[in-house]
Design a protein around this motif. Structure first.
Motif, short mmCIF file in Angstrom:
data_model
loop_
_atom_site.label_atom_id
_atom_site.label_comp_id
_atom_site.label_asym_id
_atom_site.label_seq_id
_atom_site.Cartn_x
_atom_site.Cartn_y
_atom_site.Cartn_z
N LEU A 147 0.83 -1.20 0.00
CA LEU A 147 0.00 0.00 0.00
C LEU A 147 0.86 1.26 0.00
O LEU A 147 0.60 2.21 -0.75
CB LEU A 147 -0.93 -0.02 1.21
CG LEU A 147 -1.82 1.21 1.44
CD1 LEU A 147 -2.72 1.48 0.24
CD2 LEU A 147 -2.65 1.02 2.71
N LEU A 148 1.91 1.27 0.79
CA LEU A 148 2.81 2.41 0.87
C LEU A 148 3.45 2.71 -0.49
O LEU A 148 3.47 3.86 -0.96
CB LEU A 148 3.87 2.15 1.93
CG LEU A 148 4.85 3.25 2.29
CD1 LEU A 148 4.13 4.46 2.85
CD2 LEU A 148 5.85 2.74 3.30
N VAL A 149 3.93 1.67 -1.15
CA VAL A 149 4.54 1.84 -2.48
C VAL A 149 3.49 2.31 -3.50
O VAL A 149 3.76 3.17 -4.34
CB VAL A 149 5.23 0.54 -2.93
CG1 VAL A 149 5.64 0.60 -4.39
CG2 VAL A 149 6.43 0.23 -2.04
N THR A 150 2.30 1.76 -3.39
CA THR A 150 1.23 2.13 -4.32
C THR A 150 0.84 3.59 -4.14
O THR A 150 0.67 4.33 -5.12
CB THR A 150 0.01 1.21 -4.12
OG1 THR A 150 0.42 -0.15 -4.32
CG2 THR A 150 -1.11 1.54 -5.09
N VAL A 151 0.71 4.04 -2.90
CA VAL A 151 0.35 5.43 -2.64
C VAL A 151 1.46 6.37 -3.10
O VAL A 151 1.20 7.42 -3.70
CB VAL A 151 -0.03 5.66 -1.16
CG1 VAL A 151 -0.15 7.14 -0.83
CG2 VAL A 151 -1.34 4.93 -0.84
N ALA A 152 2.71 6.00 -2.86
CA ALA A 152 3.82 6.83 -3.35
C ALA A 152 3.79 6.93 -4.88
O ALA A 152 3.96 8.01 -5.44
CB ALA A 152 5.16 6.26 -2.87
#
Length: 154
Positions: free
Chosen positions: A105-110
């Motif tokens: 999720l963190l990578v996707t949001v970034a």
């Protein structure tokens, strides 16, 4: 941005938020060792409400722009991952799998922020609190995983 688009993105966000009503932290979570940087309980619904609202506004702003396909695909992916984390962590009590979900999720949001920036920098700025909160949440997930061996599934 149209009102109809904003309502659609808010509806998707509300569906994601509903998992927090269905899968509550409860006594299992309360009993876990947590780090000193753990936000107070009241901060979670406040932060997530703001994040969902800002995210929906950002998505509604870029939805009508030419070339928004990838940005909206990333928005869809993040809301799906966001919806998934709560039942994995609180429902199934799978702390390690929760860590995988939240890092994804963190990578996707970034990535979503980069895609939004290319279309509308103001919309991208609206997503920065989301990224900041995810950094804290990922750190919290990791510390709970590290500091509570054997707590998964109990």
């Amino acid at each position: 941005m149209t009102f109809d688009l904003l309502m659609i993105f808010l509806l998707a966000s509300a569906a994601a938020a509903a998992t927090g009503i269905i899968f509550r932290p409860g006594a299992w979570y309360d009993a876990l060792r947590k780090p000193a940087f753990t936000p107070p309980k009241w901060a979670f619904p406040v932060a997530w409400s703001a994040i969902y609202l800002l995210s929906a506004v950002a998505a509604a702003r870029v939805a009508t722009l030419p070339g928004a396909g990838m940005a909206l695909a990333l928005w869809s992916a993040q809301i799906a991952l966001n919806t998934l984390w709560t039942p994995v962590f609180f429902g199934a009590r799978q702390i390690a799998l929760g860590m995988v979900v939240i890092l994804t999720l963190l990578v996707t949001v970034a990535s979503m922020i980069v895609a939004f920036w290319q279309l509308d920098w103001r919309s991208a700025l609206l997503l920065l609190p989301y990224l900041a909160w995810l950094v804290v949440a990922a750190g919290l997930n990791w510390r709970i995983w590290r500091d509570n061996p054997g707590a998964a599934g109990r």
